[in-house]
Design an enzyme around this catalytic site. Structure first.
Site, PDB file in Angstrom:
ATOM      1  N   CYS A 153      44.207 -18.530  13.314  1.00  0.00           N
ATOM      2  CA  CYS A 153      45.231 -19.107  12.433  1.00  0.00           C
ATOM      3  C   CYS A 153      45.296 -18.408  11.081  1.00  0.00           C
ATOM      4  CB  CYS A 153      44.934 -20.592  12.255  1.00  0.00           C
ATOM      5  SG  CYS A 153      44.792 -21.431  13.822  1.00  0.00           S
ATOM      6  N   LYS A 178      53.489 -25.382   7.958  1.00  0.00           N
ATOM      7  CA  LYS A 178      52.344 -24.885   8.736  1.00  0.00           C
ATOM      8  C   LYS A 178      51.830 -23.553   8.161  1.00  0.00           C
ATOM      9  CE  LYS A 178      49.529 -23.838  12.047  1.00  0.00           C
ATOM     10  NZ  LYS A 178      48.473 -24.572  12.672  1.00  0.00           N
TER      11      LYS A 178
HETATM   12  N1  SAJ Z   1      36.284 -19.392   5.803  1.00  0.00           N
HETATM   13  C1  SAJ Z   1      35.654 -18.808   4.717  1.00  0.00           C
HETATM   14  N2  SAJ Z   1      35.445 -19.578   3.600  1.00  0.00           N
HETATM   15  C2  SAJ Z   1      35.836 -20.878   3.538  1.00  0.00           C
HETATM   16  C3  SAJ Z   1      36.482 -21.464   4.630  1.00  0.00           C
HETATM   17  C4  SAJ Z   1      36.696 -20.701   5.757  1.00  0.00           C
HETATM   18  O1  SAJ Z   1      35.292 -17.627   4.723  1.00  0.00           O
HETATM   19  O2  SAJ Z   1      35.605 -21.504   2.488  1.00  0.00           O
HETATM   20  C5  SAJ Z   1      36.548 -18.604   7.004  1.00  0.00           C
HETATM   21  C6  SAJ Z   1      35.852 -19.168   8.236  1.00  0.00           C
HETATM   22  O3  SAJ Z   1      34.535 -18.729   8.330  1.00  0.00           O
HETATM   23  C7  SAJ Z   1      36.740 -18.640   9.344  1.00  0.00           C
HETATM   24  C8  SAJ Z   1      38.135 -18.638   8.710  1.00  0.00           C
HETATM   25  O4  SAJ Z   1      37.922 -18.698   7.307  1.00  0.00           O
HETATM   26  O5  SAJ Z   1      36.378 -17.321   9.682  1.00  0.00           O
HETATM   27  C9  SAJ Z   1      39.032 -19.770   9.164  1.00  0.00           C
HETATM   28  O6  SAJ Z   1      38.338 -21.002   9.123  1.00  0.00           O
HETATM   29  P1  SAJ Z   1      39.019 -22.419   8.764  1.00  0.00           P
HETATM   30  O7  SAJ Z   1      37.995 -23.458   8.954  1.00  0.00           O
HETATM   31  O8  SAJ Z   1      39.640 -22.343   7.425  1.00  0.00           O
HETATM   32  O9  SAJ Z   1      40.237 -22.539   9.747  1.00  0.00           O
HETATM   33  P2  SAJ Z   1      40.481 -22.619  11.331  1.00  0.00           P
HETATM   34  O10 SAJ Z   1      41.165 -21.340  11.703  1.00  0.00           O
HETATM   35  O11 SAJ Z   1      39.320 -23.017  12.121  1.00  0.00           O
HETATM   36  O12 SAJ Z   1      41.516 -23.834  11.414  1.00  0.00           O
HETATM   37  C10 SAJ Z   1      42.619 -23.848  10.541  1.00  0.00           C
HETATM   38  C11 SAJ Z   1      42.686 -25.241   9.966  1.00  0.00           C
HETATM   39  N3  SAJ Z   1      43.556 -25.215   8.830  1.00  0.00           N
HETATM   40  C12 SAJ Z   1      43.198 -25.750   7.663  1.00  0.00           C
HETATM   41  O13 SAJ Z   1      42.131 -26.248   7.428  1.00  0.00           O
HETATM   42  C13 SAJ Z   1      44.297 -25.717   6.651  1.00  0.00           C
HETATM   43  C14 SAJ Z   1      43.230 -26.244  10.969  1.00  0.00           C
HETATM   44  O14 SAJ Z   1      43.488 -27.488  10.334  1.00  0.00           O
HETATM   45  C15 SAJ Z   1      44.515 -25.722  11.602  1.00  0.00           C
HETATM   46  O15 SAJ Z   1      44.954 -26.576  12.614  1.00  0.00           O
HETATM   47  C16 SAJ Z   1      44.225 -24.390  12.236  1.00  0.00           C
HETATM   48  O16 SAJ Z   1      43.789 -23.490  11.210  1.00  0.00           O
HETATM   49  C17 SAJ Z   1      45.499 -23.896  12.875  1.00  0.00           C
HETATM   50  O17 SAJ Z   1      45.699 -24.122  14.079  1.00  0.00           O
HETATM   51  O18 SAJ Z   1      46.353 -23.367  12.146  1.00  0.00           O
END
Ligand code: SAJ
Length: 431
Positions: A265, A211
């Protein structure tokens, strides 16, 4: 008399409630435990306290068929169940360490009602070793021995907000148990709610690690993109174009630069790895640096704004700055750990009056972040508009709608050229 199919789920949040609803619709009698009376009442009347696709229907059906009950009485529920699932929050404290108080107190409650042959499952995100070193010793205060008398397994939740139900029922699920029996019991259980692959790992700590490294991978990847973007800005290279083209390479998958990494997360889980590594005398410089870079991004956005104001011969002090989107990412309402918060406060320190709008986040949240809630039209009239969140609604913004002389676009969702053509000073991260 204990029925074989009774589950108690501790924590009815973004993950706990969908999990409880899924089990309750798939042959189990579920009691969900939470403290908030308003939330308990809502659930018991068949209504969802959170906005998540498909959840309302699941709760309504489960409650009407008497398969889901929400309660504050954890001990009574444990005594009447043979499976306990822990999905309580594990926030970060002021020292960037995991605050495990909710996990510990839940384990204490369970230990008071634990019975022979019970199965205890942990889903909360925790530092590596928590199940072995904290959870099991507390459960064993019951006088029962883990492995011999009861089973323990860890399975992380990996569903994404806004698509939680689909992902919970289709994503691969990782399960690690204290022993083979624990793992197999948990695998059998989750097969009732998922058609996705169920992957067994060696032990509890491996499942905990999986995780943490998933989210740390994303955080470090985004930090790399953010660093590349900042270098490209100085060189006059369009980082977004360069990254997109680099990603055509079959083995490259750079993420997208932005105003910072928010949510509950990615902004937290890497610290859990650092915490445990330090306990073992191991340094984690890459993971720590990624956090520093990503936490510095709102400051970088401020720098871009200051430079652009200078270019335009405008003064930030007493200016009006409008923020498009306060949620931590596009198309969600959640503003936890949002980069908008740091940016709003830094702009206010510079003397700006900050307005903000968000189609998904309540006005109260906008106020609590320090901005004046406003509609989009008002925001687009400020001296400077800053797009912080990539909501779909903002991808439709046309230069004709923008009355601000300066537009700062921190996500690569709008075409700079069309704004330049209309005489708007348009800046973005990495371009
Ligand atoms: N972000 C960027 N650039 C990117 C991708 C994301 O700046 O290319 C930023 C987003 O804007 C946001 C942050 O990162 O502020 C997190 O966004 P995210 O879409 O990566 O993640 P979460 O927090 O919405 O959800 C994640 C997910 N993990 C993955 O995709 C590996 C989800 O599957 C998990 O269940 C969740 O964390 C969790 O509960 O850990």
């Amino acid at each position: 008399m204990i029925q074989k199919n009774k589950i108690t789920i501790f924590g009815l949040g973004h993950i706990g409630l969908p999990t409880a609803s899924l089990f309750a619709n798939n042959g189990f009698q579920v009691t969900g435990i939470a403290r908030d009376k308003e939330k308990l009442d809502l659930i018991n009347s068949g209504r969802s306290p959170i906005d998540e696709i498909g959840l309302q229907d699941l709760i309504e059906k489960a409650v009407s068929e008497d398969n889901l009950t929400a309660s504050y009485d954890g001990l009574a529920a444990v005594k009447a169940s043979n499976i306990m699932i822990i999905i309580v929050p594990t926030p970060m404290d002021e020292y960037n360490h995991a605050d495990l108080r909710a996990v510990k107190s839940t384990c204490q409650t369970i230990s008071k009602g634990l019975k022979k042959d019970d199965l205890v499952i942990i889903e909360s995100t925790v530092p590596q070793g928590t199940c072995d070193n904290i959870v099991i010793p507390i459960l064993e205060k019951s006088g029962l021995k883990a492995g011999k008398d009861f089973s323990v397994a860890y399975t992380p939740e990996r569903a994404i907000p806004n698509n939680t139900i689909y992902e919970m029922t289709h994503n691969a699920r990782v399960i690690g148990g204290l022993d083979e029996k624990s793992t197999n019991r948990a695998v059998e259980l989750y097969q009732h709610i998922t058609v996705g692959e169920v992957i067994k790992v060696k032990n509890l700590i491996t499942a905990e690690t999986v995780k943490l490294i998933e989210n740390t991978y994303r955080d470090a990847n985004i930090a790399l993109s953010n660093e590349i973007a900042m270098i490209c800005e100085e060189l006059g290279v369009d980082a977004i174009e360069a990254i997109k083209v680099a990603n055509h390479h079959p083995r490259v998958n750079l993420h997208i630069p932005g105003p910072g990494v928010g949510g509950h997360c990615l902004a937290i889980d890497p610290y859990f790895i650092v915490e445990t590594a330090e306990d073992f005398g191991v340094k984690a410089p890459l993971i720590s640096t990624a956090r520093i870079i990503n936490e510095g991004m709102p400051g970088h956005v401020l720098k871009i704004i200051i430079e652009t104001f200078k270019e335009a011969n405008m003064d930030i002090d007493k200016s009006e700055i409008g923020i498009l989107g306060v949620a931590y990412k596009g198309n969600v309402s959640d503003a936890r750990e949002t980069p908008a918060k740091a940016l709003i406060n830094m702009l206010k320190e510079k003397g700006a009056r900050v307005y903000a709008t968000d189609p998904h986040t309540p006005r109260e949240t906008i106020k609590s972040l320090g901005a004046i809630p406003a509609d989009m039209e008002r925001v687009l009239k400020c001296d400077c508009t800053v797009l912080v969140t990539d909501h779909n609604e903002y991808k439709e913004i046309k230069p004709g709608m923008v009355k601000s002389p300066i537009f700062i676009c921190t996500r690569p969702v709008l075409n700079p050229d069309v704004f330049h053509k209309k005489g708007i000073i348009f800046r973005g991260i990495g371009r």
